[in-house]
Scaffold this motif. Structure first.
Motif, PDB file in Angstrom:
ATOM      1  N   GLN A   1       0.835  -1.197   0.000  1.00 59.41           N
ATOM      2  CA  GLN A   1       0.000   0.000   0.000  1.00 59.41           C
ATOM      3  C   GLN A   1       0.869   1.246   0.000  1.00 59.41           C
ATOM      4  O   GLN A   1       2.088   1.168   0.138  1.00 59.41           O
ATOM      5  CB  GLN A   1      -0.934   0.021   1.208  1.00 59.41           C
ATOM      6  N   THR A   2       0.232   2.392  -0.148  1.00 59.41           N
ATOM      7  CA  THR A   2       0.923   3.674  -0.036  1.00 59.41           C
ATOM      8  C   THR A   2       0.440   4.368   1.230  1.00 59.41           C
ATOM      9  O   THR A   2      -0.649   4.104   1.725  1.00 59.41           O
ATOM     10  CB  THR A   2       0.647   4.579  -1.258  1.00 59.41           C
ATOM     11  N   ASP A   3       1.276   5.265   1.735  1.00 58.66           N
ATOM     12  CA  ASP A   3       0.966   6.029   2.936  1.00 58.66           C
ATOM     13  C   ASP A   3       1.665   7.367   2.771  1.00 58.66           C
ATOM     14  O   ASP A   3       2.801   7.414   2.271  1.00 58.66           O
ATOM     15  CB  ASP A   3       1.505   5.290   4.171  1.00 58.66           C
ATOM     16  N   GLU A   4       1.026   8.442   3.187  1.00 57.36           N
ATOM     17  CA  GLU A   4       1.670   9.746   3.090  1.00 57.36           C
ATOM     18  C   GLU A   4       2.980   9.760   3.870  1.00 57.36           C
ATOM     19  O   GLU A   4       3.887  10.529   3.562  1.00 57.36           O
ATOM     20  CB  GLU A   4       0.731  10.840   3.602  1.00 57.36           C
TER      21      GLU A   4
ATOM     22  N   TYR B   1       4.933   9.041  -4.235  1.00 61.64           N
ATOM     23  CA  TYR B   1       4.711   7.931  -3.321  1.00 61.64           C
ATOM     24  C   TYR B   1       5.599   6.747  -3.644  1.00 61.64           C
ATOM     25  O   TYR B   1       5.938   6.507  -4.799  1.00 61.64           O
ATOM     26  CB  TYR B   1       3.249   7.468  -3.388  1.00 61.64           C
ATOM     27  N   LYS B   2       5.929   5.989  -2.606  1.00 61.18           N
ATOM     28  CA  LYS B   2       6.606   4.710  -2.744  1.00 61.18           C
ATOM     29  C   LYS B   2       5.726   3.674  -2.080  1.00 61.18           C
ATOM     30  O   LYS B   2       5.107   3.939  -1.052  1.00 61.18           O
ATOM     31  CB  LYS B   2       7.969   4.741  -2.037  1.00 61.18           C
TER      32      LYS B   2
ATOM     33  N   TYR C   1      -6.060   5.180   2.667  1.00 56.77           N
ATOM     34  CA  TYR C   1      -6.772   5.290   1.383  1.00 56.77           C
ATOM     35  C   TYR C   1      -7.881   4.251   1.229  1.00 56.77           C
ATOM     36  O   TYR C   1      -8.122   3.733   0.148  1.00 56.77           O
ATOM     37  CB  TYR C   1      -5.793   5.229   0.205  1.00 56.77           C
ATOM     38  N   LYS C   2      -8.544   3.953   2.320  1.00 56.42           N
ATOM     39  CA  LYS C   2      -9.645   2.990   2.301  1.00 56.42           C
ATOM     40  C   LYS C   2     -10.829   3.608   3.051  1.00 56.42           C
ATOM     41  O   LYS C   2     -10.939   3.459   4.268  1.00 56.42           O
ATOM     42  CB  LYS C   2      -9.235   1.679   2.983  1.00 56.42           C
ATOM     43  N   PRO C   3     -11.723   4.319   2.366  1.00 57.67           N
ATOM     44  CA  PRO C   3     -12.880   4.905   3.055  1.00 57.67           C
ATOM     45  C   PRO C   3     -13.787   3.814   3.629  1.00 57.67           C
ATOM     46  O   PRO C   3     -13.953   2.760   3.024  1.00 57.67           O
ATOM     47  CB  PRO C   3     -13.583   5.702   1.962  1.00 57.67           C
TER      48      PRO C   3
END
Length: 193
Positions: free
Chosen positions: A35-38, A50-51, A97-99
């Motif tokens: 996944q990505t995260d800020e 993003y990485k 990123y999962k509402p």
């Protein structure tokens, strides 16, 4: 690589001559979730780069429901709702990123034998974008509408307005992941032979 064990159950059926129902539920246990995260992003001005990262252990569960209802010979109503709960087992937080909630309501209305109106309302709840800061992108609603006109047996015309209320992300806020596109006006035609 990401691996998961998934459990799913679902039902799809016709409740009456005019109502169709779909219901689904799921539970996933995930190892090495990609996944990505800020927290893993670098910024050049307001542009985030993003990485991907791996979450050692996570779980997700939820479900969705959808209803199609032929109200009468002119009107068809569609509604759907999806619920998603996520858990990062390492940080004891949600996944990014999962509402949790998504919903849609649409009406397909035949005004006469040539003219069809299709309004659609969409909703998405807030979503976590940074695990360390517990920063969330805001929730949002959009309304789209489309008008179809059958000019001849072969020619169809349409006019549409997407995002009628002009809901758009604030590009100066790095936590805002609402829609990028602003209000959009469309005209088009299709010809069948």
């Amino acid at each position: 690589p990401e691996t998961s064990t998934s459990y799913q159950i679902g039902y799809q059926g016709q409740l009456s001559d005019t109502v169709n129902l779909t219901v689904n539920g799921f539970y996933n246990e995930i190892d090495d979730l990609i996944q990505t995260d800020e927290d893993n992003a670098s910024f050049e001005g307001n542009i985030a780069i993003y990485k991907y990262m791996n979450v050692d252990s996570a779980k997700t569960y939820g479900g969705d429901i959808g209803i199609d209802w032929q109200v009468d010979e002119r009107a068809k109503l569609q509604a759907s709702y999806a619920y998603l709960k996520t858990h990062n087992n390492v940080t004891d937080t949600e996944l990014t990123y999962k509402p949790n909630h998504k919903a849609m309501l649409a009406l397909d209305y035949q005004l006469n034998d040539k003219l069809q109106l299709i309004p659609r309302l969409n909703y998405e709840s807030k979503q976590l974008i940074s695990t360390s800061e517990q920063a969330y992108s805001p929730s949002w609603w959009t309304l789209d509408s489309k008008l179809n006109y059958d000019a001849t047996a072969n020619l169809s015309l349409y006019a549409a307005i997407n995002n009628i209320f002009d809901v758009q992300r604030d590009i100066t806020d790095t936590s805002d992941y609402r829609p990028i596109d602003n209000r959009e006006w469309l005209l088009g035609a299709s010809y069948h032979w």
